[in-house]
Design an enzyme around this catalytic site. Sequence first.
Site, PDB file in Angstrom:
ATOM      1  N   SER A   2       0.860  -1.261  -0.128  1.00  0.00           N
ATOM      2  CA  SER A   2      -0.005   0.063   0.233  1.00  0.00           C
ATOM      3  C   SER A   2       0.783   1.157  -0.120  1.00  0.00           C
ATOM      4  CB  SER A   2      -0.865  -0.132   1.165  1.00  0.00           C
ATOM      5  OG  SER A   2      -1.903  -1.133   1.043  1.00  0.00           O
ATOM      6  N   ASP A  19      -7.039  -8.136   4.072  1.00  0.00           N
ATOM      7  CA  ASP A  19      -5.943  -8.967   3.247  1.00  0.00           C
ATOM      8  C   ASP A  19      -5.671 -10.037   4.025  1.00  0.00           C
ATOM      9  OD1 ASP A  19      -6.528  -7.331   1.123  1.00  0.00           O
ATOM     10  OD2 ASP A  19      -4.915  -5.830   1.495  1.00  0.00           O
TER      11      ASP A  19
END
EC number: 2.5.1.19
Length: 427
Positions: free
Chosen positions: A21, A312
């Site tokens: 990210s 996730d």
Amino acid sequence: MKLKTNIRHLHGSIRVPGDKSISHRSIIFGSLAEGETKVYDILRGEDVLSTMQVFRDLGVEIEDKDGVITVQGVGMAGLKAPQNALNMGNSGTSIRLISGVLAGADFEVEMFGDDSLSKRPMDRVTLPLKKMGVSISGQTERDLPPLRLKGTKNLRPIHYELPIASAQVKSALMFAALQAKGESVIIEKEYTRNHTEDMLQQFGGHLSVDGKKITVQGPQKLTGQKVVVPGDISSAAFWLVAGLIAPNSRLVLQNVGINETRTGIIDVIRAMGGKLEITEIDPVAKSATLIVESSDLKGTEICGALIPRLIDELPIIALLATQAQGVTVIKDAEELKVKETDRIQVVADALNSMGADITPTADGMIIKGKSALHGARVNTFGDHRIGMMTAIAALLVADGEVELDRAEAINTSYPSFFDDLESLIHG
């Protein structure tokens, strides 16, 4: 691919790759800033490489030399129309965040991806961007990729309540809001990872955060920075679980990002009775060393505000739950259905084929443990996290072989995964 099975222990210390990210966002912010940005310890997985290539196609000079990424920022208005359609590969982060970036660009682009990305709904981001004046559309009523987008220099600010908990949608709207004239307000349904908020301020931008309400005044200018990317807790999660469920094991994971919006898996491990130690905390980098040992685990419930903090990690948490005594319930996780695969169904099918007892539900799973796992053939369906979950599950298999189809999917986020696994098996 034939996976390693029936291991006797795992030992060793590793540094997991850079956070995916933060790696994506470092390229995006560096491109939109004025001046030079240097990025250290970036993840060189396929998703991040897709983002880098897209910005090169948009006219940004990005150099990868001596392990450092150097981005020559072009400023908010400096992106150029690409010669061809923009290839996002397998990356939902890329296509959604870059849709927001291009909201203020006065040219037309087409964005496409691989077969998996082409099945993922983009209406969650196209709908609010249309409200801001962007012309954007995809295929079917869910706006599946490829997307056609034409931005506008007269971008309208927005007041928007997110109907789902999504850091990607929040971030896309923040990038658009930075280019709109006036005040935009984005209200989250649940707290999600806040890397965009943190990095916006790091690059000299301004916003206010009041609980779940984020206010951005536009337009703004950003300034190039030095970014050091911490290790990805989503990648570390596979080793955390491996160290807890493999026999006679102790693993040390260095430089792992512990941003509070991402540490749900640590909460779950503690709730299940896992032996986990956090040391060498760096409050500035939001990183630490994590140490896990083989543990006796018990079932737990995972739901509500915890879900966005570990969305996730749920595939590998499902494996963890198969090795816990009692029942683990995962709910409020319908978002799993629109990841690289329908992760509720694919995780259940994969682990059940190996002897687990998992019942998929509309928004999660019911997992009964403790299960003895056996050999099977598992397909990743192009999903990197399914591949790594299966490789960790295989370590426990005493009976039979585990074959993994489409193992190359793991390169999406962790190209050195099997090298690290070998080092821990022989540690």
